[in-house]
Design a protein around this motif. Structure first.
Motif, PDB file in Angstrom:
ATOM      1  N   LEU A 317       0.844  -1.207   0.000  1.00 57.55           N
ATOM      2  CA  LEU A 317       0.000   0.000   0.000  1.00 57.55           C
ATOM      3  C   LEU A 317       0.875   1.252   0.000  1.00 57.55           C
ATOM      4  O   LEU A 317       0.571   2.236  -0.688  1.00 57.55           O
ATOM      5  N   GLY A 318       1.960   1.209   0.784  1.00 62.49           N
ATOM      6  CA  GLY A 318       2.881   2.348   0.793  1.00 62.49           C
ATOM      7  C   GLY A 318       3.483   2.598  -0.578  1.00 62.49           C
ATOM      8  O   GLY A 318       3.530   3.743  -1.053  1.00 62.49           O
ATOM      9  N   LEU A 319       3.921   1.532  -1.241  1.00 64.20           N
ATOM     10  CA  LEU A 319       4.529   1.676  -2.567  1.00 64.20           C
ATOM     11  C   LEU A 319       3.532   2.227  -3.577  1.00 64.20           C
ATOM     12  O   LEU A 319       3.864   3.100  -4.394  1.00 64.20           O
ATOM     13  N   PHE A 320       2.293   1.727  -3.533  1.00 67.93           N
ATOM     14  CA  PHE A 320       1.311   2.140  -4.538  1.00 67.93           C
ATOM     15  C   PHE A 320       0.873   3.586  -4.316  1.00 67.93           C
ATOM     16  O   PHE A 320       0.677   4.340  -5.277  1.00 67.93           O
ATOM     17  N   HIS A 321       0.722   4.004  -3.060  1.00 64.66           N
ATOM     18  CA  HIS A 321       0.406   5.408  -2.793  1.00 64.66           C
ATOM     19  C   HIS A 321       1.577   6.306  -3.187  1.00 64.66           C
ATOM     20  O   HIS A 321       1.372   7.444  -3.632  1.00 64.66           O
ATOM     21  N   LEU A 329       0.108   9.367   2.779  1.00 64.08           N
ATOM     22  CA  LEU A 329      -0.417   8.010   2.936  1.00 64.08           C
ATOM     23  C   LEU A 329       0.680   6.978   2.736  1.00 64.08           C
ATOM     24  O   LEU A 329       0.757   5.981   3.461  1.00 64.08           O
ATOM     25  N   ALA A 330       1.535   7.221   1.753  1.00 62.51           N
ATOM     26  CA  ALA A 330       2.645   6.291   1.499  1.00 62.51           C
ATOM     27  C   ALA A 330       3.524   6.176   2.738  1.00 62.51           C
ATOM     28  O   ALA A 330       3.898   5.069   3.164  1.00 62.51           O
ATOM     29  N   GLY A 331       3.855   7.307   3.342  1.00 61.22           N
ATOM     30  CA  GLY A 331       4.695   7.299   4.532  1.00 61.22           C
ATOM     31  C   GLY A 331       4.029   6.596   5.700  1.00 61.22           C
ATOM     32  O   GLY A 331       4.682   5.862   6.458  1.00 61.22           O
ATOM     33  N   ASP A 332       2.722   6.793   5.841  1.00 59.75           N
ATOM     34  CA  ASP A 332       1.983   6.163   6.936  1.00 59.75           C
ATOM     35  C   ASP A 332       2.014   4.640   6.802  1.00 59.75           C
ATOM     36  O   ASP A 332       2.326   3.927   7.767  1.00 59.75           O
ATOM     37  N   TYR A 333       1.709   4.137   5.603  1.00 56.04           N
ATOM     38  CA  TYR A 333       1.667   2.681   5.408  1.00 56.04           C
ATOM     39  C   TYR A 333       3.057   2.056   5.501  1.00 56.04           C
ATOM     40  O   TYR A 333       3.228   0.984   6.099  1.00 56.04           O
ATOM     41  N   LEU A 334       4.052   2.712   4.922  1.00 51.28           N
ATOM     42  CA  LEU A 334       5.407   2.163   5.001  1.00 51.28           C
ATOM     43  C   LEU A 334       5.901   2.151   6.450  1.00 51.28           C
ATOM     44  O   LEU A 334       6.592   1.205   6.864  1.00 51.28           O
ATOM     45  N   SER A 335       5.542   3.162   7.217  1.00 56.02           N
ATOM     46  CA  SER A 335       5.949   3.207   8.627  1.00 56.02           C
ATOM     47  C   SER A 335       5.287   2.086   9.422  1.00 56.02           C
ATOM     48  O   SER A 335       5.923   1.461  10.282  1.00 56.02           O
TER      49      SER A 335
END
Length: 582
Positions: A317-321, A329-335
């Motif tokens: 999800l982080g990569l796709f955002h 959003l990318a940072g939130d999911y990757l974290s």
């Protein structure tokens, strides 16, 4: 008082009917001790072998089956070929769990016996022959001996096709499915597609006839066909098969969620990855989010089994955002993914250190983007902290692994970048990225007036930042180029005075650009300031630009463009003569 042989048999049979298997074994063993004929002994060894199989005593079963065969070897009339083949099959089934080679040998011997029976006209043994061929194929398959596995599956299919019982249709479908799996493993995608298709036809027909228990096999075949189409570079067909599999898994999950929810999540994940591969990141996010919701619930119930799947979903999800430029959003999911993978790596470093490093490096890439986008240097410190952690973890592992080798290379690259970067460099990079984007907008337009709007924005941006960073050679050079381009557009739009002012606004020490001087000469010429124009043209006569193009030729091309724009001047001919152009 001791019981007779017959009484022990009768007692054992009663106990067997009452499902008291252990006690029945005791009675059959007593009967075996009292048996007087080879036929009785062979029969009892066979019965005991099957009972030991049922009671999960493989060693006892093998011992009894071997004794039966040894007795039969001494007294041929004590066992016929059918019984011998049956015992060999039972022994092979036991060996299949512990010794594939012995299992295959026993199946092979049983097949030989059944082929002899069928060859003598005993067609009733065709099902036994087919089932044994199928079982031998399974043993070869587990041993990764794909040549013989394919051979036996195909032979089993040929026999099954001659039988009409619905039970054999199920096995034929399974054989086609297994052939599809083998051909996929061998990357023989066309044959894999053919066999999956045949399996699907059979499974659908059987389910249509009421065999609902085959729906999991149908879903698996649909999923595998999706994988095959994906490998064949046919994403639309792959999506179709994945969606069909998802529908079946949804139906199964409604009835047995504890069994089939993981399959629903895995299929959502496959769909998400496929959508990402074709560049549809919105749909990719939609499907991965649904997988993450399911894995989140499963991880609460069985954390050791499903937490790493949850982390992978969050990572994706982080990569796709990130691809969608939705950076927060990318940072939130990757974290979130990083936090989970960090815990997993603490418990099982060899299994999850690489996953942690992969997410960390993606987060570092995001930090670089955010630092350059926002000019916020807190991201530099965050990135360096992660990179130092990644570097320590990766040093534990062999660089011969391509994955580890690539991550070490990426880590080194980012360390060099963040350790060497400074405020001015980042700011200039950001400015130049914006400048390049605007030049792409210019290239996408036709009319000079449309181009001028973007060019004015470029010039203003460079003017402002050149004041902030007066020592930046890169900004100064780009500012000269911007004034050159803007003055040229003013010339084409017949705003000759603005063209002249644009050139003269450039600081004197930078105004020596020959291209800029060329535009200034054009401006003077078109405003009838011939002496000033000719003086500059004379100075350009013997000059060349950075790609060794003569300014004499550049002037000619400029005149042609201006004439196409409806701008003509008698001075054009004067300049041509001056430059010795006929």
């Amino acid at each position: 008082m001791s019981l007779s042989f017959q009484e022990q048999i009768e007692n054992a049979n009663v106990l067997l009917q009452e499902n008291q298997l252990e006690k029945s074994i005791e009675s059959y063993l007593e009967a075996l001790r009292l048996a007087s004929s080879p036929q009785q002994k062979v029969h009892l060894h066979s019965v005991l072998g099957r009972l030991y199989q049922k009671t999960k005593n493989p060693k006892g079963a093998l011992s009894q089956f071997k004794s039966a065969l040894e007795q039969a070897a001494q007294f041929a009339e004590a066992m016929d070929s059918a019984d011998r083949a049956s015992i060999l099959n039972n022994m092979a089934a036991i060996y299949a769990e512990m010794d594939h080679r012995k299992a295959i040998d026993h199946y092979k011997e049983a097949i030989h016996l059944y082929q002899g029976l069928v060859g003598n006209g005993n067609k009733g043994f065709l099902p036994h022959l087919a089932n044994t061929l199928f079982a031998k194929a399974e043993a070869h398959n587990k041993k990764n001996d794909f040549y013989f596995a394919k051979k036996n599956y195909k032979e089993a299919i040929t026999v099954y096709e001659s039988l009409s019982n619905i039970a054999y249709e199920r096995l034929r479908a399974s054989a086609h499915h297994q052939l599809g799996n083998i051909y996929t493993e061998e990357f023989n995608l066309f044959d894999a597609k053919v066999h999956y298709g045949k399996a699907l036809t059979l499974f659908n027909n059987l389910i249509g006839a009421g065999e609902d228990a085959l729906k999991p096999y149908l879903a698996a075949a649909l999923n595998n066909l999706g994988v095959t189409f994906k490998s064949m570079g046919e994403p639309e067909k792959a999506l179709e098969q994945y969606n069909k599999a998802l529908d079946v898994y949804h139906g199964l999950s409604d009835k047995s969620p504890e069994i089939f929810e993981p399959y629903v999540a895995a299929t959502f994940n496959s769909l998400g990855i496929l959508y990402a591969e074709v560049g549809n990141f919105e749909r990719a996010v939609e499907h991965i989010q649904q997988a993450v919701v399911i894995y989140n619930g499963l991880a609460d119930i069985k954390p050791r089994e499903y937490t790493h799947y949850l982390a992978t979903g969050l990572h994706n999800l982080g990569l796709f955002h990130f691809e969608l430029k939705e950076y927060e959003l990318a940072g939130d999911y990757l974290s979130q993914a990083l936090e989970i993978r960090k815990k997993l790596a603490m418990e099982q470093p060899k299994n999850f250190d690489a996953d942690f490093c992969a997410t960390a490096l993606n987060l570092v890439e995001l930090y670089q983007t955010e630092m350059e986008r926002k000019l916020d240097f807190d991201y530099k410190e965050k990135a360096l902290a992660l990179l130092n952690d990644v570097q320590v973890r990766l040093e534990r592992y062999d660089a011969e692994s391509s994955v580890i080798k690539n991550m070490k290379s990426d880590c080194g690259h980012y360390l060099d970048y963040f350790e060497g970067i400074d405020t001015e460099q980042v700011t200039v990079n950001v400015i130049m990225k914006r400048v390049n984007d605007l030049y792409e907008e210019i290239d996408g337009t036709i009319l000079p007036a449309e181009k001028l709007v973007f060019q004015q924005e470029i010039t203003a941006l460079l003017n402002t930042n050149s004041e902030h960073f007066p020592n930046s050679t890169r900004l100064r050079n780009e500012l000269v180029n911007a004034h050159t381009n803007q003055s040229w557009l003013y010339l084409r739009l017949k705003e000759f005075n603005k063209a002249e002012r644009t050139v003269l606004e450039v600081p004197k020490q930078e105004r020596q650009s020959l291209a800029l001087q060329c535009n200034l000469a054009h401006g003077y010429l078109l405003q009838d300031q011939m002496d000033q124009a000719l003086e500059i043209y004379c100075g350009l006569k013997e000059q060349t630009n950075a790609v060794n193009e003569k300014f004499m030729d550049i002037v000619l091309k400029d005149f042609e463009i201006l004439q196409r724009d409806g701008i003509d001047h008698k001075g054009f001919e004067v300049v041509k003569k001056l430059l010795s152009v006929t």
